[in-house]
Design a protein around this motif. Structure first.
Motif, mmCIF file in Angstrom:
data_model
loop_
_atom_site.group_PDB
_atom_site.id
_atom_site.type_symbol
_atom_site.label_atom_id
_atom_site.label_comp_id
_atom_site.label_asym_id
_atom_site.label_seq_id
_atom_site.Cartn_x
_atom_site.Cartn_y
_atom_site.Cartn_z
ATOM 1 N N LYS A 186 7.628 -18.114 9.100
ATOM 2 C CA LYS A 186 6.246 -17.917 8.779
ATOM 3 C C LYS A 186 6.983 -19.149 6.999
ATOM 4 O O LYS A 186 6.893 -19.760 6.328
ATOM 5 C CB LYS A 186 6.000 -17.463 7.534
ATOM 6 C CG LYS A 186 4.465 -16.957 8.767
ATOM 7 C CD LYS A 186 3.781 -15.853 8.723
ATOM 8 C CE LYS A 186 2.540 -15.608 10.162
ATOM 9 N NZ LYS A 186 1.571 -14.468 9.331
ATOM 10 N N SER A 187 7.873 -18.386 6.675
ATOM 11 C CA SER A 187 8.916 -18.314 5.488
ATOM 12 C C SER A 187 9.468 -19.745 5.710
ATOM 13 O O SER A 187 9.644 -21.110 4.904
ATOM 14 C CB SER A 187 10.203 -17.686 4.984
ATOM 15 O OG SER A 187 10.575 -18.207 3.804
ATOM 16 N N HIS A 188 10.148 -20.339 7.198
ATOM 17 C CA HIS A 188 10.422 -21.635 6.884
ATOM 18 C C HIS A 188 9.761 -23.127 7.508
ATOM 19 O O HIS A 188 10.019 -24.334 6.657
ATOM 20 C CB HIS A 188 11.793 -21.637 8.160
ATOM 21 C CG HIS A 188 12.998 -21.036 8.675
ATOM 22 N ND1 HIS A 188 14.092 -21.403 7.615
ATOM 23 C CD2 HIS A 188 13.434 -19.801 8.901
ATOM 24 C CE1 HIS A 188 15.200 -20.989 7.941
ATOM 25 N NE2 HIS A 188 14.574 -19.300 8.494
ATOM 26 N N VAL A 189 8.607 -22.448 7.970
ATOM 27 C CA VAL A 189 7.638 -23.087 7.887
ATOM 28 C C VAL A 189 6.905 -23.581 6.287
ATOM 29 O O VAL A 189 6.868 -24.777 6.278
ATOM 30 C CB VAL A 189 6.318 -23.122 8.851
ATOM 31 C CG1 VAL A 189 5.342 -24.218 8.780
ATOM 32 C CG2 VAL A 189 6.631 -21.999 10.221
ATOM 33 N N THR A 190 7.156 -22.952 5.230
ATOM 34 C CA THR A 190 6.342 -22.961 4.604
ATOM 35 C C THR A 190 7.239 -23.705 3.381
ATOM 36 O O THR A 190 7.142 -24.816 2.997
ATOM 37 C CB THR A 190 6.058 -22.067 3.530
ATOM 38 O OG1 THR A 190 5.179 -21.057 4.410
ATOM 39 C CG2 THR A 190 5.506 -21.710 1.944
ATOM 40 N N ARG A 191 8.448 -23.454 3.999
ATOM 41 C CA ARG A 191 9.679 -24.820 2.672
ATOM 42 C C ARG A 191 9.713 -25.812 3.437
ATOM 43 O O ARG A 191 9.655 -27.010 2.742
ATOM 44 C CB ARG A 191 10.857 -24.034 3.187
ATOM 45 C CG ARG A 191 10.605 -22.585 1.948
ATOM 46 C CD ARG A 191 12.219 -22.400 1.687
ATOM 47 N NE ARG A 191 12.883 -21.730 2.963
ATOM 48 C CZ ARG A 191 13.320 -21.283 3.406
ATOM 49 N NH1 ARG A 191 12.721 -20.344 2.700
ATOM 50 N NH2 ARG A 191 14.019 -20.486 4.834
ATOM 51 N N LEU A 192 9.636 -25.928 5.451
ATOM 52 C CA LEU A 192 9.682 -27.615 5.565
ATOM 53 C C LEU A 192 7.858 -28.471 5.005
ATOM 54 O O LEU A 192 8.233 -29.239 4.535
ATOM 55 C CB LEU A 192 9.289 -27.724 7.227
ATOM 56 C CG LEU A 192 9.231 -28.544 7.654
ATOM 57 C CD1 LEU A 192 10.956 -29.267 7.629
ATOM 58 C CD2 LEU A 192 9.131 -27.903 9.088
ATOM 59 N N LEU A 193 7.085 -27.333 4.815
ATOM 60 C CA LEU A 193 5.551 -28.316 4.740
ATOM 61 C C LEU A 193 5.889 -28.971 3.258
ATOM 62 O O LEU A 193 6.041 -30.133 2.680
ATOM 63 C CB LEU A 193 4.648 -27.453 4.970
ATOM 64 C CG LEU A 193 4.484 -27.302 6.829
ATOM 65 C CD1 LEU A 193 3.133 -26.539 6.292
ATOM 66 C CD2 LEU A 193 4.141 -28.210 6.907
ATOM 67 N N SER A 194 6.811 -28.129 2.678
ATOM 68 C CA SER A 194 6.717 -28.161 0.726
ATOM 69 C C SER A 194 7.789 -29.247 0.502
ATOM 70 O O SER A 194 8.016 -30.263 0.566
ATOM 71 C CB SER A 194 7.627 -26.960 0.185
ATOM 72 O OG SER A 194 7.386 -27.761 -1.333
#
Length: 222
Positions: A186-194
């Protein structure tokens, strides 16, 4: 408490959606609208968490309503309500910022689960449907220097997560493949979308094809 707004021009369908949502103890109906212009006004006034937006409506269609709502700064996650014979609208809606799609044939008992899923940041698109739509409406462009520069700061792990997102993988499936915990994924996905500058996982899928990260069929670019 999740606030949900319903935009649907067919009174019977709209009433059914509203009734189903009001039965859920963790949801409340923020408002409803029967045309796109009213939907824009209502969403910007009530600030819902999730909007169920019909694609075809009078005055203003759901795609343009979505574009205007998000351009105004709303943080609502907008879910397009469509049917299989409306596939020609899907890519346009993704580009407008829609976070996912529900089919009007969705079983009533799955509606609340779908709303909760989209509110949590996940996608309600089936992986097979995601790939079919993207491959049908998106022609992979030639490499773009500007796109390359935009994504140059992605880490190798973020690129791997992005590739798996483009294949329609869930957080759990990505975690199993990458040997990571759900929280880490989830942390990776959040940073990726940003970093990608997109609002949703669906937007990341579209961009993966546009940038050439993956090719039709889910294959990684060589």
């Amino acid at each position: 408490m999740l606030k949900v707004f319903v935009a649907e021009d067919e009174a019977l369908v709209r009433g059914g959606l509203c009734a189903l949502l009001e039965l859920e103890p963790d949801m409340e109906l923020a408002g409803e609208a029967s045309d796109g212009a009213a939907a824009v006004e209502g969403v910007l006034r009530t600030h819902p968490d999730v909007v169920l937006m019909d694609v075809q409506m009078p005055v203003l269609d759901g795609i343009e309503a979505t574009r205007r709502i998000l351009a105004a700064g709303s943080r609502a996650r907008i879910v397009m309500v469509t049917t299989f014979d409306q596939d020609e609208y899907v890519y346009r809606a993704l580009r407008a910022g829609a976070s996912g799609f529900l089919l009007k044939a969705l079983a009533p008992e799955r509606l609340a689960a779908a709303v909760r899923t989209i509110a949590s940041g996940e996608s309600v698109l089936d992986p097979v449907l995601t790939r079919r739509l993207i491959e049908e409406y998106l022609v992979r462009p030639a490499p773009d220097e500007q796109l390359g520069q935009r994504f140059s700061d992605l880490t190798e792990r973020e690129r791997e997560v992005w590739r798996l997102l483009a294949q329609g993988k869930s957080n759990a499936e990505m975690g199993n493949e990458l040997f990571l915990s759900d929280a880490t994924v989830k942390s990776h996905v959040t940073r990726l979308l940003s970093k990608l500058g997109v609002r949703s996982r669906v937007g990341a899928v579209v961009l993966a094809y546009e940038s050439g990260l993956v090719r039709p069929g889910g294959r990684a670019a060589g």
